[in-house]
Design a protein around this motif. Structure first.
Motif, PDB file in Angstrom:
ATOM      1  N   CYS A  39       0.862  -1.183   0.000  1.00  0.00           N
ATOM      2  CA  CYS A  39       0.000   0.000   0.000  1.00  0.00           C
ATOM      3  C   CYS A  39       0.899   1.233   0.000  1.00  0.00           C
ATOM      4  N   PRO A  40       1.096   1.882  -1.146  1.00  0.00           N
ATOM      5  CA  PRO A  40       1.948   3.076  -1.183  1.00  0.00           C
ATOM      6  C   PRO A  40       1.346   4.207  -0.350  1.00  0.00           C
ATOM      7  N   GLY A  41       2.213   5.121   0.079  1.00  0.00           N
ATOM      8  CA  GLY A  41       1.745   6.282   0.820  1.00  0.00           C
ATOM      9  C   GLY A  41       1.383   7.435  -0.095  1.00  0.00           C
ATOM     10  N   GLY A  42       1.060   8.568   0.529  1.00  0.00           N
ATOM     11  CA  GLY A  42       0.686   9.754  -0.230  1.00  0.00           C
ATOM     12  C   GLY A  42      -0.429  10.539   0.417  1.00  0.00           C
ATOM     13  N   CYS A 110       1.906  -4.487   3.419  1.00  0.00           N
ATOM     14  CA  CYS A 110       3.123  -3.682   3.570  1.00  0.00           C
ATOM     15  C   CYS A 110       2.769  -2.261   3.170  1.00  0.00           C
ATOM     16  N   GLY A 111       2.868  -1.328   4.107  1.00  0.00           N
ATOM     17  CA  GLY A 111       2.455   0.030   3.808  1.00  0.00           C
ATOM     18  C   GLY A 111       3.445   1.073   4.286  1.00  0.00           C
ATOM     19  N   GLY A 116       0.851   2.904   5.311  1.00  0.00           N
ATOM     20  CA  GLY A 116       1.058   2.125   6.513  1.00  0.00           C
ATOM     21  C   GLY A 116      -0.186   2.131   7.391  1.00  0.00           C
ATOM     22  N   HIS A 117      -0.878   3.255   7.413  1.00  0.00           N
ATOM     23  CA  HIS A 117      -2.155   3.329   8.133  1.00  0.00           C
ATOM     24  C   HIS A 117      -3.131   2.315   7.557  1.00  0.00           C
ATOM     25  N   LEU A 118      -3.225   2.267   6.239  1.00  0.00           N
ATOM     26  CA  LEU A 118      -4.141   1.322   5.597  1.00  0.00           C
ATOM     27  C   LEU A 118      -3.711  -0.119   5.846  1.00  0.00           C
ATOM     28  N   ALA A 119      -2.413  -0.398   5.707  1.00  0.00           N
ATOM     29  CA  ALA A 119      -1.911  -1.763   5.897  1.00  0.00           C
ATOM     30  C   ALA A 119      -2.195  -2.254   7.316  1.00  0.00           C
ATOM     31  N   LEU A 120      -1.988  -1.379   8.313  1.00  0.00           N
ATOM     32  CA  LEU A 120      -2.242  -1.768   9.697  1.00  0.00           C
ATOM     33  C   LEU A 120      -3.740  -1.855   9.977  1.00  0.00           C
ATOM     34  N   SER A 165      -6.988   6.371  15.596  1.00  0.00           N
ATOM     35  CA  SER A 165      -5.773   6.104  16.368  1.00  0.00           C
ATOM     36  C   SER A 165      -5.593   4.590  16.434  1.00  0.00           C
ATOM     37  N   LEU A 166      -4.907   4.049  15.458  1.00  0.00           N
ATOM     38  CA  LEU A 166      -4.839   2.597  15.339  1.00  0.00           C
ATOM     39  C   LEU A 166      -4.075   1.942  16.481  1.00  0.00           C
ATOM     40  N   GLN A 167      -3.177   2.682  17.114  1.00  0.00           N
ATOM     41  CA  GLN A 167      -2.436   2.086  18.229  1.00  0.00           C
ATOM     42  C   GLN A 167      -3.364   1.719  19.386  1.00  0.00           C
ATOM     43  N   THR A 168      -4.559   2.294  19.407  1.00  0.00           N
ATOM     44  CA  THR A 168      -5.523   1.968  20.462  1.00  0.00           C
ATOM     45  C   THR A 168      -6.364   0.741  20.121  1.00  0.00           C
ATOM     46  N   GLN A 169      -6.173   0.191  18.933  1.00  0.00           N
ATOM     47  CA  GLN A 169      -6.996  -0.927  18.475  1.00  0.00           C
ATOM     48  C   GLN A 169      -6.276  -2.277  18.564  1.00  0.00           C
ATOM     49  N   VAL A 170      -5.087  -2.275  19.137  1.00  0.00           N
ATOM     50  CA  VAL A 170      -4.321  -3.518  19.255  1.00  0.00           C
ATOM     51  C   VAL A 170      -4.982  -4.430  20.287  1.00  0.00           C
TER      52      VAL A 170
END
Length: 289
Positions: A39-42, A110-111, A116-120, A165-170
């Motif tokens: 997943c490329p960034g941008g 792989c993002g 990276g937000h999308l990949a995670l 805030s994806l770090q809160t979804q682990v």
């Protein structure tokens, strides 16, 4: 290698670029290979070509099937449409696993940056979750005021939406992660540390590399992805790719190597109908050629 572009149904701007390796060349003795969905960034407004095909080629050179998801951008991201598109792409890989010689238990996202937000998000929130996630300087927290553009594009008014805030979804069931960034990258340094602490809290496998120097947006950190800019070339940071491949095989299993001749000369001679003298030394020489 077989290359193919598969469009997302009903969205001509969304498609999956496939880089499928020839199954005739074994990875160890396995014909089913791991696959990496890139997943490329941008910033969800464009897709960085530096983080697309060059990365796919780098993984393919290491015996891994590679795919690049060209997901929705701009106003088309409303409702976090890219996550639905990532689900579609991963499901496509699993449905074609036998045909494409993919190990369905070794599919990773792989993002980079927003990619990276999308990949995670695929790993933490998706319907078709990957088995692992590789993150390059991931922008995984959009709770700050500077991220208002992203929330506007996604048409999201709820500050507690899970993707913000994806770090809160682990959770304990989160997929293993490989992550790299640099200490100089103020945009993603803290986010990366917070994600690492969330993974530590639930004792979920993670490998995290924070290299010392370098700006945001390294991609491969070499000339192949530099687009003419020396600022994003670093032999030190470039090591992340090999480290990620080592991590992938350490987590999901090393390819099994056995004593097996890679020569097909004898097979070709037999197909021609040529009878060879009964000379074991000569046959051994040809078979090993």
């Amino acid at each position: 290698m077989h290359c193919e572009r598969i469009p997302f149904p009903g969205k001509p701007k969304v498609f999956l670029d496939c880089y499928l390796l020839d199954s005739g060349l074994r990875l160890g003795q396995d014909t089913a290979r791991p696959a990496v969905m890139i997943c490329p960034g941008g910033g969800y407004v464009y897709l960085s070509p530096r983080e697309a095909e060059p990365v796919a080629m780098a993984y393919a050179a290491r015996g891994i099937h590679a795919f690049v998801l060209n997901y929705s951008l701009g106003w088309d991201t409303a409702g976090f449409a890219p996550l639905t598109e990532l689900d579609w792409a991963i499901a496509l890989l699993r449905s074609h696993a036998a045909e494409w010689h993919i190990d369905p238990q070794k599919i990773l996202t792989c993002g980079f940056s927003a990619g990276g937000h999308l990949a995670l998000a695929g790993g933490l929130l998706g319907q078709e979750r990957p088995n692992g996630v590789i993150l390059g300087y991931p922008a995984i927290d959009f709770s700050s005021s500077e991220s208002a553009l992203i929330r506007t594009l996604f048409d999201e008014q709820d500050d507690n939406a899970p993707w913000i805030s994806l770090q809160t979804q682990v959770t304990p069931d989160s997929p293993p992660v490989f992550l790299f960034t640099t200490w100089d990258d103020a945009m993603t340094r803290r986010m990366s540390l917070e994600l690492a602490m969330a993974y530590e809290r639930y004792n979920v496998p993670m490998e995290c590399h924070i290299f010392g120097r370098g700006p945001h947006g390294y991609s491969l950190a070499n000339a192949a992805s530099a687009d003419g800019s020396s600022q994003v070339v670093s032999p030190h940071v470039e090591k992340w790719l090999e480290l990620s491949v080592e991590w992938l095989f350490s987590v999901f299993g090393e390819p099994e190597m056995r004593d097996y001749s890679t020569s097909h000369i004898m097979d070709a001679i037999r197909e021609l109908g040529i009878a060879l003298p009964d000379d074991s030394d000569a046959r051994q020489t040809l078979d090993n050629a």
